[in-house]
Design a protein around this motif. Sequence first.
Motif, PDB file in Angstrom:
ATOM      1  N   GLU A 257       0.855  -1.185   0.000  1.00  0.00           N
ATOM      2  CA  GLU A 257       0.000   0.000   0.000  1.00  0.00           C
ATOM      3  C   GLU A 257       0.897   1.243   0.000  1.00  0.00           C
ATOM      4  O   GLU A 257       1.557   1.532   1.013  1.00  0.00           O
ATOM      5  CB  GLU A 257      -0.914  -0.006   1.225  1.00  0.00           C
ATOM      6  N   PRO A 258       0.976   1.989  -1.119  1.00  0.00           N
ATOM      7  CA  PRO A 258       1.896   3.125  -1.200  1.00  0.00           C
ATOM      8  C   PRO A 258       1.739   4.157  -0.082  1.00  0.00           C
ATOM      9  O   PRO A 258       2.730   4.712   0.388  1.00  0.00           O
ATOM     10  CB  PRO A 258       1.586   3.746  -2.561  1.00  0.00           C
ATOM     11  N   GLN A 259       0.502   4.411   0.375  1.00  0.00           N
ATOM     12  CA  GLN A 259       0.306   5.400   1.438  1.00  0.00           C
ATOM     13  C   GLN A 259       0.945   4.961   2.752  1.00  0.00           C
ATOM     14  O   GLN A 259       1.266   5.790   3.596  1.00  0.00           O
ATOM     15  CB  GLN A 259      -1.187   5.656   1.699  1.00  0.00           C
ATOM     16  N   GLU A 260       1.140   3.658   2.923  1.00  0.00           N
ATOM     17  CA  GLU A 260       1.687   3.124   4.170  1.00  0.00           C
ATOM     18  C   GLU A 260       3.200   2.888   4.118  1.00  0.00           C
ATOM     19  O   GLU A 260       3.793   2.478   5.120  1.00  0.00           O
ATOM     20  CB  GLU A 260       0.975   1.829   4.537  1.00  0.00           C
TER      21      GLU A 260
ATOM     22  N   GLY B  41       4.055   7.427   3.036  1.00  0.00           N
ATOM     23  CA  GLY B  41       3.476   7.723   1.740  1.00  0.00           C
ATOM     24  C   GLY B  41       2.319   8.698   1.788  1.00  0.00           C
ATOM     25  O   GLY B  41       2.101   9.467   0.845  1.00  0.00           O
ATOM     26  N   ALA B  42       1.566   8.709   2.880  1.00  0.00           N
ATOM     27  CA  ALA B  42       0.437   9.628   3.004  1.00  0.00           C
ATOM     28  C   ALA B  42       0.896  11.089   3.001  1.00  0.00           C
ATOM     29  O   ALA B  42       0.107  11.982   2.692  1.00  0.00           O
ATOM     30  CB  ALA B  42      -0.357   9.314   4.265  1.00  0.00           C
TER      31      ALA B  42
ATOM     32  N   CYS C 277       2.750  12.421   0.900  1.00  0.00           N
ATOM     33  CA  CYS C 277       2.958  12.804  -0.500  1.00  0.00           C
ATOM     34  C   CYS C 277       1.602  13.013  -1.171  1.00  0.00           C
ATOM     35  O   CYS C 277       1.067  12.093  -1.798  1.00  0.00           O
ATOM     36  CB  CYS C 277       3.778  11.733  -1.208  1.00  0.00           C
TER      37      CYS C 277
ATOM     38  N   GLY D 108      -1.175  12.923   0.047  1.00  0.00           N
ATOM     39  CA  GLY D 108      -2.146  11.954   0.542  1.00  0.00           C
ATOM     40  C   GLY D 108      -1.931  10.549   0.008  1.00  0.00           C
ATOM     41  O   GLY D 108      -2.356   9.572   0.606  1.00  0.00           O
ATOM     42  N   ASP D 109      -1.284  10.435  -1.145  1.00  0.00           N
ATOM     43  CA  ASP D 109      -1.032   9.144  -1.789  1.00  0.00           C
ATOM     44  C   ASP D 109       0.030   9.349  -2.869  1.00  0.00           C
ATOM     45  O   ASP D 109      -0.164  10.183  -3.761  1.00  0.00           O
ATOM     46  CB  ASP D 109      -2.324   8.617  -2.420  1.00  0.00           C
TER      47      ASP D 109
ATOM     48  N   LEU E 253       0.622   7.747  -5.426  1.00  0.00           N
ATOM     49  CA  LEU E 253       0.063   7.538  -6.769  1.00  0.00           C
ATOM     50  C   LEU E 253      -0.638   8.791  -7.271  1.00  0.00           C
ATOM     51  O   LEU E 253      -0.621   9.082  -8.475  1.00  0.00           O
ATOM     52  CB  LEU E 253      -0.882   6.339  -6.771  1.00  0.00           C
ATOM     53  N   ALA E 254      -1.258   9.574  -6.374  1.00  0.00           N
ATOM     54  CA  ALA E 254      -1.872  10.848  -6.760  1.00  0.00           C
ATOM     55  C   ALA E 254      -0.795  11.815  -7.239  1.00  0.00           C
ATOM     56  O   ALA E 254      -0.978  12.536  -8.230  1.00  0.00           O
ATOM     57  CB  ALA E 254      -2.654  11.443  -5.596  1.00  0.00           C
TER      58      ALA E 254
ATOM     59  N   SER F 195       8.070   9.714  -6.517  1.00  0.00           N
ATOM     60  CA  SER F 195       6.773  10.382  -6.388  1.00  0.00           C
ATOM     61  C   SER F 195       6.851  11.741  -5.722  1.00  0.00           C
ATOM     62  O   SER F 195       6.032  12.609  -5.991  1.00  0.00           O
ATOM     63  CB  SER F 195       5.815   9.496  -5.592  1.00  0.00           C
TER      64      SER F 195
END
Length: 100
Positions: free
Chosen positions: A13-16, A33-34, A36, A38-39, A41-42, A66
């Motif tokens: 999970e990228p946010q984690e 990751g959060a 960045c 919030g995600d 991937l965003a 990212s």
Amino acid sequence: MLADHRLALDEFEPQEAVMRLYADDELVSEGDGAACLGDPLAALAWLARTALSFGDPLRAGQIVLSGALGPLVPVAPGTRFRAVIDPLGEVATTFSGKEA
């Protein structure tokens, strides 16, 4: 240097993802990751759209980071930085003392 270990997006999970940044082996920043947008991937989606709008789209095989997962720190010539991103691995660089 990039880690040899690679994970597909469905394997973590990228946010984690947890990042620890070291300058000459001293921990100088950490986050996840959060942090960045919030995600991560965003952030990458934003980068892809922006690069395309400038006529320079991201290309297959490019290495893309990212964005910041923790607070930024000053850089001095000759400093070796290493970011450990669990569970992905690490990336490292040394900043040259020469001006470009």
